[in-house]
Design an enzyme around this catalytic site. Structure first.
Site, PDB file in Angstrom:
ATOM      1  N   TYR A 148      -7.610   4.172 -24.874  1.00 40.21           N
ATOM      2  CA  TYR A 148      -6.803   4.572 -24.427  1.00 40.21           C
ATOM      3  C   TYR A 148      -7.164   6.383 -24.437  1.00 40.21           C
ATOM      4  O   TYR A 148      -6.372   7.039 -23.630  1.00 40.21           O
ATOM      5  CB  TYR A 148      -7.172   5.540 -26.119  1.00 40.21           C
ATOM      6  CG  TYR A 148      -6.648   6.055 -26.517  1.00 40.21           C
ATOM      7  CD1 TYR A 148      -5.103   6.230 -27.147  1.00 40.21           C
ATOM      8  CD2 TYR A 148      -6.748   7.937 -26.941  1.00 40.21           C
ATOM      9  CE1 TYR A 148      -4.410   7.685 -28.304  1.00 40.21           C
ATOM     10  CE2 TYR A 148      -6.639   8.805 -28.030  1.00 40.21           C
ATOM     11  CZ  TYR A 148      -5.045   8.692 -28.072  1.00 40.21           C
ATOM     12  OH  TYR A 148      -4.534   9.922 -28.745  1.00 40.21           O
ATOM     13  N   LYS A 152      -4.181   9.204 -21.771  1.00 33.85           N
ATOM     14  CA  LYS A 152      -3.869  10.286 -21.954  1.00 33.85           C
ATOM     15  C   LYS A 152      -5.100  11.146 -20.717  1.00 33.85           C
ATOM     16  O   LYS A 152      -4.582  11.862 -20.420  1.00 33.85           O
ATOM     17  CB  LYS A 152      -5.013  11.088 -23.727  1.00 33.85           C
ATOM     18  CG  LYS A 152      -4.335   9.966 -24.498  1.00 33.85           C
ATOM     19  CD  LYS A 152      -2.453  10.705 -24.390  1.00 33.85           C
ATOM     20  CE  LYS A 152      -2.363   9.877 -25.964  1.00 33.85           C
ATOM     21  NZ  LYS A 152      -1.011  10.002 -26.017  1.00 33.85           N
TER      22      LYS A 152
END
Length: 252
Positions: A148, A152
């Site tokens: 994740y 980002k």
């Protein structure tokens, strides 16, 4: 932060941060087209006086078509907010290739595809603003969020490059990186007083972002009030990521 007369597309608009952004963009005077795979988005956009298109951002051709159709219907496109995203927390050594691919397709590839589609339209018009929703995980993350955080971080890096690719054509691109925010899942978790106290302890002012606070930050980046910002990352996490060790999940 007036967006009167403008048209803004918001992905992942059916709930959470995306719904907060759509609401605040409408409040600033812009027409909104909300994109989401959740059919509940139709009713929620209708409540805002906004348009809705059901689309899965992980399907590139469908995403491009949705953006082009929204532009054709509105007759203009002034802003794009790439908000759609997913998160999972999986121990690093148990993370599967399928999970990595899913996070990449939804979180990062969709941002690239949508920014290209909208960027072509905006560059031709000589104006526009793109806001890519990243996360404070891009700079300060914790175990279990490796994939994740990577997506980002990729969004932040990609947006810096986009600023120079699109800037000469009058199009700005910035990232907005929220911290802990009161989405539906977080609100439910905060019904437990222990969770609420824990979440608040991660912020310098003992508060947790609301989706409308994040929405107002997005409006700022879309508006002429932020005309000097291009390729920037606006971190909206109430100083959460500025204190090392404040959220050490190894102790959870």
């Amino acid at each position: 932060m007036n967006l009167e007369g403008q048209h803004v597309i918001v992905t992942g608009a059916a709930s959470g941060i995306g719904l907060g952004i759509a609401r605040q963009v409408r409040a600033a005077g812009a027409a909104v087209t909300g994109l989401d795979r959740n059919p509940d988005g139709a009713a929620r956009m209708a409540e805002l006086g906004a348009e809705f298109v059901r689309v899965d951002v992980a399907e590139p051709d469908a995403l491009v078509a949705a953006i082009e159709d929204a532009h054709a219907r509105a007759g203009r496109l002034d802003g794009l907010v790439n908000n759609a995203g997913v998160t999972i927390r999986v121990p690093f050594l148990e993370l599967t290739l399928g999970q990595i691919e899913m996070l990449w397709q939804v979180n990062q590839r969709s941002v690239l595809v949508a920014s290209q589609a909208a960027g072509r339209i905006m560059a031709a018009a000589g104006r526009g603003a793109i806001v890519n929703i990243a996360s404070n995980h891009a700079n300060a993350t914790n175990p279990g969020h490796e994939a994740y955080a990577a997506t980002k971080g990729a969004i932040v890096a990609m947006t810096r490059a986009m600023a120079w690719s699109l800037g000469p054509n009058g199009v700005r691109a910035n990232t907005l990186s929220p911290g802990m925010t009161q989405t539906e899942i977080v609100i439910e978790a905060m019904k437990d007083p222990a969770n609420a106290a824990n979440f608040r302890s991660w912020s310098a002012d003992n508060q947790v972002n609301t989706v409308d606070e994040v929405g107002r930050a997005a409006v700022f980046l879309l508006s002429d009030a932020s005309s000097a910002l291009n390729g920037s990352d606006l971190v909206a996490d109430r100083a959460m990521s500025s204190l090392l060790g404040v959220n050490d999940t190894r102790r959870a």
